[in-house]
Design a protein around this motif. Structure first.
Motif, short mmCIF file in Angstrom:
data_model
loop_
_atom_site.label_atom_id
_atom_site.label_comp_id
_atom_site.label_asym_id
_atom_site.label_seq_id
_atom_site.Cartn_x
_atom_site.Cartn_y
_atom_site.Cartn_z
N ARG A 34 0.85 -1.19 0.00
CA ARG A 34 0.00 0.00 0.00
C ARG A 34 0.89 1.24 0.00
O ARG A 34 1.72 1.42 0.88
N GLY A 35 0.73 2.09 -1.01
CA GLY A 35 1.49 3.33 -1.10
C GLY A 35 2.69 3.20 -2.01
O GLY A 35 3.34 2.16 -2.10
N ALA A 36 2.98 4.30 -2.71
CA ALA A 36 4.05 4.29 -3.70
C ALA A 36 5.42 4.07 -3.07
O ALA A 36 6.26 3.34 -3.61
N GLU A 37 5.66 4.69 -1.93
CA GLU A 37 6.99 4.60 -1.32
C GLU A 37 7.29 3.17 -0.86
O GLU A 37 8.37 2.64 -1.11
N ALA A 38 6.31 2.53 -0.22
CA ALA A 38 6.51 1.16 0.24
C ALA A 38 6.69 0.22 -0.94
O ALA A 38 7.52 -0.71 -0.90
N ALA A 39 5.94 0.45 -2.03
CA ALA A 39 6.07 -0.39 -3.21
C ALA A 39 7.44 -0.21 -3.86
O ALA A 39 8.06 -1.18 -4.31
N ALA A 40 7.92 1.03 -3.91
CA ALA A 40 9.24 1.28 -4.50
C ALA A 40 10.34 0.57 -3.71
O ALA A 40 11.26 -0.02 -4.29
N GLU A 41 10.23 0.61 -2.40
CA GLU A 41 11.24 -0.04 -1.56
C GLU A 41 11.22 -1.55 -1.75
O GLU A 41 12.27 -2.20 -1.90
N ALA A 42 10.00 -2.13 -1.77
CA ALA A 42 9.90 -3.57 -1.95
C ALA A 42 10.39 -3.99 -3.34
O ALA A 42 11.07 -5.01 -3.50
N ALA A 43 10.04 -3.19 -4.36
CA ALA A 43 10.49 -3.51 -5.71
C ALA A 43 12.01 -3.48 -5.80
O ALA A 43 12.63 -4.32 -6.47
N ALA A 44 12.63 -2.51 -5.13
CA ALA A 44 14.09 -2.42 -5.15
C ALA A 44 14.71 -3.65 -4.50
O ALA A 44 15.73 -4.18 -4.98
N ASN A 45 14.12 -4.14 -3.43
CA ASN A 45 14.64 -5.34 -2.78
C ASN A 45 14.56 -6.55 -3.71
O ASN A 45 15.49 -7.34 -3.81
N TRP A 46 13.42 -6.69 -4.40
CA TRP A 46 13.29 -7.80 -5.35
C TRP A 46 14.23 -7.62 -6.53
O TRP A 46 14.69 -8.60 -7.14
N GLY A 47 14.54 -6.36 -6.87
CA GLY A 47 15.43 -6.09 -7.99
C GLY A 47 16.84 -6.59 -7.77
O GLY A 47 17.60 -6.77 -8.73
N ARG A 48 17.24 -6.80 -6.53
CA ARG A 48 18.57 -7.35 -6.26
C ARG A 48 18.64 -8.83 -6.62
O ARG A 48 19.71 -9.40 -6.75
N GLN A 49 17.44 -9.45 -6.77
CA GLN A 49 17.39 -10.89 -7.07
C GLN A 49 16.95 -11.16 -8.50
O GLN A 49 17.38 -12.15 -9.11
N PHE A 50 16.09 -10.29 -9.05
CA PHE A 50 15.56 -10.50 -10.39
C PHE A 50 15.76 -9.23 -11.22
O PHE A 50 15.67 -8.11 -10.70
N ASP A 51 15.97 -9.43 -12.53
CA ASP A 51 16.20 -8.27 -13.40
C ASP A 51 14.97 -7.88 -14.20
O ASP A 51 15.05 -7.04 -15.10
N ASP A 52 13.81 -8.48 -13.91
CA ASP A 52 12.60 -8.13 -14.66
C ASP A 52 11.44 -7.77 -13.72
O ASP A 52 10.29 -8.11 -13.95
N VAL A 53 11.77 -7.07 -12.64
CA VAL A 53 10.75 -6.65 -11.68
C VAL A 53 9.93 -5.50 -12.28
O VAL A 53 10.48 -4.55 -12.84
N VAL A 54 8.61 -5.61 -12.16
CA VAL A 54 7.72 -4.55 -12.61
C VAL A 54 6.73 -4.23 -11.49
O VAL A 54 6.49 -5.05 -10.60
N THR A 55 6.17 -3.04 -11.56
CA THR A 55 5.11 -2.65 -10.64
C THR A 55 3.93 -2.16 -11.44
O THR A 55 4.06 -1.77 -12.61
N PHE A 56 2.74 -2.17 -10.82
CA PHE A 56 1.55 -1.65 -11.49
C PHE A 56 0.54 -1.23 -10.43
O PHE A 56 0.50 -1.79 -9.33
N PRO A 57 -0.27 -0.21 -10.74
CA PRO A 57 -1.24 0.29 -9.75
C PRO A 57 -2.42 -0.65 -9.59
O PRO A 57 -2.86 -1.30 -10.54
N MET A 58 -2.92 -0.72 -8.37
CA MET A 58 -4.13 -1.49 -8.06
C MET A 58 -5.13 -0.54 -7.40
O MET A 58 -4.92 0.67 -7.36
N ALA A 59 -6.19 -1.09 -6.89
CA ALA A 59 -7.25 -0.27 -6.31
C ALA A 59 -6.84 0.30 -4.95
O ALA A 59 -6.03 -0.29 -4.24
#
Length: 497
Positions: A34-59
């Protein structure tokens, strides 16, 4: 330093640009925040493991974090492989996002260090930019200031100039705004289904009872029908109330928003008041009268707790939606009935001719005449209302004779009859008026009333009839016994109110 910062911004801005996915692109959903900042942080963490991480908005301000885009077959094969290796959460699943843009993780967020450029934090650049906007020190993409170590330094050109070379007249991409504060996060889960088609069909059925019901794709690929979001205490209190009324299954439960997944079809906002302090139940006779007034009870006004009374209370709590607490809801219902009685001008009518008294709408009635066994009150100010009280010595036969007279004179058009020993009820209507006739055999007399009401006010008619039925009683001997040897004849035109 300024050139390095600009270069870093340019890379983040371009790398985080949304991708237009193909119609059948799939992703592996691994997390939601929930929230852009938390999503950005989580995506960055996954990015250290995978090179095809994507994000997208939900409700409702949530963001999905996924791997992709991929061919659906490839996505399913990779999902199984990653789960087997315990590389992703066990509840990860494959989905095909429709109508949303997939934003790849910025290149500088996929490593612990960048090319000497400080981009203001790790994570998806477009999400991080939105999270930073509005905070102290300005936005990373404001075009006027660039934040370095918390200090704003003037810059001669805009970010748009740096990235595209266009001058100040060009259109500058606006940073994504902060998400709105998240709504309360508890849902009432009504039903879970395996397929989307059957879930959509179930949603249509549920909306007959709950227009606010929503359809969700929950983690694991299944579908849920739910109500919400609500505060946790509110959701649990109303779940209990809806269960008691039989409006939701006994196995319905509450679920946190983080467990709901993706909203596919939302309904109107669910307006349910929070539970307050539990209040003592009012006297049962008052409750029964109020329930009858509301149309949820047709049993005896006897002050006794029985299955019919309990069911009516539960139904009224669920339908009224004023409070999940039965004591509070019944007090509010009684107050509503009292307010309505005052608005309708309901007061006690004491008719000396028949010796009967009743609570009647005297604001719309005025005395017309007495005739044989009848006291007739006609409409006041063209209200279209009329009330006939009847009382005469006799028993069941005299009561049946009176119902025949009521039908013959058209006071109750095309009546539906309910006849039992010592009681008769006739109800019917036409385009102009509604008729309600009710009588009893009491203490050697056949007595009762006929209410005539405008067809355009059916709800008030039913409530007034209930008030009359509940309150009709004898307060004195009748004065009409000498004239009431037989009811008036249908041929006697003077009996028309």
């Amino acid at each position: 330093m300024r050139r390095a910062v600009r270069a870093g911004l340019a890379m983040a801005f371009v790398a985080g640009w949304p991708l237009a996915g193909h119609a059948q692109d799939a992703v592996i959903r691994i997390e939601a925040k929930r929230g852009a900042e938390a999503a950005a942080e989580a995506a960055a963490n996954w990015g250290r493991q995978f090179d095809d991480v994507v994000t997208f908005p939900m409700a409702r301000g949530w963001f999905g974090i996924a791997l992709g885009p991929l061919d659906p077959a490839e996505a399913n094969a990779r999902l199984a492989e990653l789960k087997a290796a315990n590389a992703i959460p066990a509840d990860s699943f494959v989905s095909v996002p429709e109508g949303v843009e997939l934003t790849p993780l910025a290149a500088d967020a996929q490593s612990d260090t960048s090319d000497g450029a400080d981009t203001g934090g790790s994570g998806n650049a477009s999400l991080a930019a939105g999270a930073a906007a509005g905070e102290g020190g300005g936005s990373l993409l404001s075009g006027d200031d660039i934040v370095i170590d918390g200090r704003a330094e003037d810059q001669p050109g805009s970010v748009e100039e740096t990235v595209t070379g266009r001058g100040p007249g060009g259109a500058v991409a606006e940073p994504e705004p902060d998400p709105q504060p998240s709504a309360p996060g508890t849902h009432i889960r009504l039903q879970t289904l395996a397929g989307q088609a059957e879930a959509e069909s179930a949603l249509a059925e549920w909306r007959q009872t709950f227009p606010e019901a929503s359809l969700w794709r929950i983690p694991g690929g299944r579908f849920a029908i739910a109500l919400g979001p609500l505060e946790d205490a509110t959701a649990n209190a109303w779940l209990a109330a809806f269960r008691e009324a039989g409006q939701v299954p006994r196995d319905a439960f509450t679920s946190d928003a983080a467990e709901m997944g993706e909203a596919l079809e939302t309904g109107p906002d669910l307006a349910l008041p929070a539970p307050g302090e539990t209040q003592e139940m009012p006297p049962l006779e008052d409750i029964q009268r109020a329930l009858r007034w509301a149309g949820h009870y047709d049993g005896a006004i006897d002050g006794k707790t029985g299955p019919q009374t309990r069911a009516a209370i539960a139904a009224e709590v669920a339908n009224l939606r004023l409070s999940p607490d039965a004591g509070t809801a019944m007090r509010l219902l009684i107050e509503r009935r009292a307010e309505w009685r005052q608005e309708m001008g309901l007061t006690e009518l004491r008719d000396d001719y028949t010796g009967l008294s009743a609570i009647a709408p005297l604001d719309v009635l005025e005395f017309n005449r007495n005739e044989r066994s009848l006291a007739i009150y006609g409409p006041k100010n063209d209200s279209g209302a009329a009330l006939i009280l009847f009382s005469q010595p006799g028993g069941q036969q005299e009561l049946l004779d009176m119902t025949g007279l009521v039908t013959a004179l058209g006071w109750v058009p095309q009546p539906e009859r309910s006849i039992s020993q010592g009681h008769a009820l006739l109800e019917g209507q036409n385009a102009d008026h509604i008729g309600h006739a009710e009588g009893w055999v009491r203490d050697g007399r056949a007595e009762g009333f006929v209410l005539i009401w405008a067809a355009s006010a059916a709800e008030d008619q039913a409530r007034v009839a209930a008030e009359l039925s509940d309150s009709l009683s004898r307060f004195a001997p009748a004065q009409n016994d000498a004239q009431a040897t037989a009811p008036a004849s249908p041929a006697d035109d003077t009996t028309q109110p």
